[in-house]
Design an enzyme around this catalytic site. Sequence first.
Site, PDB file in Angstrom:
ATOM      1  N   PRO A   2      26.325   9.124 -10.255  1.00 13.14           N
ATOM      2  CA  PRO A   2      26.978   8.288 -11.137  1.00 13.14           C
ATOM      3  C   PRO A   2      26.274   6.946 -11.502  1.00 13.14           C
ATOM      4  O   PRO A   2      25.772   6.305 -10.442  1.00 13.14           O
ATOM      5  CB  PRO A   2      28.325   7.875 -10.721  1.00 13.14           C
ATOM      6  CG  PRO A   2      28.550   8.594  -9.357  1.00 13.14           C
ATOM      7  CD  PRO A   2      27.263   9.361  -8.967  1.00 13.14           C
ATOM      8  N   LYS A  61      26.274  -0.403  -9.970  1.00  6.23           N
ATOM      9  CA  LYS A  61      27.110   1.041  -9.337  1.00  6.23           C
ATOM     10  C   LYS A  61      28.144   0.673  -8.517  1.00  6.23           C
ATOM     11  O   LYS A  61      28.800   1.509  -7.748  1.00  6.23           O
ATOM     12  CB  LYS A  61      26.240   2.340  -8.972  1.00  6.23           C
ATOM     13  CG  LYS A  61      25.177   2.360  -9.994  1.00  6.23           C
ATOM     14  CD  LYS A  61      24.015   3.379  -9.313  1.00  6.23           C
ATOM     15  CE  LYS A  61      22.828   3.310 -10.163  1.00  6.23           C
ATOM     16  NZ  LYS A  61      21.736   4.103  -9.364  1.00  6.23           N
TER      17      LYS A  61
END
Length: 278
Positions: A2, A61
């Site tokens: 991700p 992130k």
Amino acid sequence: MPELPEVEVVRRGLDAHVVGHTITRVEVLHPRPVRRHLSGVGDFADRLTGVKITAARRRGKYLWLPLDTGDALVAHLGMSGQLLVQQADIPAQRHLRVLLELDAPNDLRFVDQRMFGGVWVSDGGAELPTEVAAIALDPLDPAFDEDAVVARIHKSSSGIKRLLLNQNVVSGIGNIYADEALWSAQVHGERPGNRIKSADVRRVLTAARDVMIAALAQGGTSFDALYVNVEGDSGYFERSLEAYGREGEPCSRCGSALVRAQFMNRSSYFCPVCQRRR
Ligand SMILES: [Zn+2]
């Protein structure tokens, strides 16, 4: 893995579903994802039980949930981590690692197949956890200083893709969006930062921001099917990728076949005509 848009999709889900709720019970099913909580699994559970989640924040992130104790629950999804908001009566997933029961019909579940990700409590980290303060701002942060990042990249002899992935230069950009930004700006990822005109570096950063905003609008990219939102749904930006994962397919700008090259144990995808190395 991700990247910023996928993590932001998760943050929005947490904002909608867990903020304002109190954690009533904590169960750690595997110690590895809690390894960054240095005082141990028992302390991790004690510090969270009976505590209210007051917000959901993100930089790059990293996600963090500020708590009414002044601490923060920090999460990094790593390669395959998922934060799921699920009804308490849904059976536990095979890779469920940490279960947080809430004073709500839903649990917050940290599921992680490969366990490169993790969750931990950051002392006094509600405003900004120290682990998160150590990384650079991301391109969607209102305080992002584009001039400073352009100057930093322009001073370095490293390849621009490597610089884009360096979380101390700019955070949140990973392999997928770096390739997309470089394709969009027509810059070869191996070109040294100090050999690229400042205006071109700026175009790369603008492209990174634009592509991540576009991805966010489509729920992110679920390239390896491991990334999902808090309700377990995949994003569908994969269909809009121009370079990443498209080896041999025609460049939508010039028609040339896109190529794949080795890059730091991974791959880079680019157009050999639009993105000349020079
Ligand atoms: Zn092309």
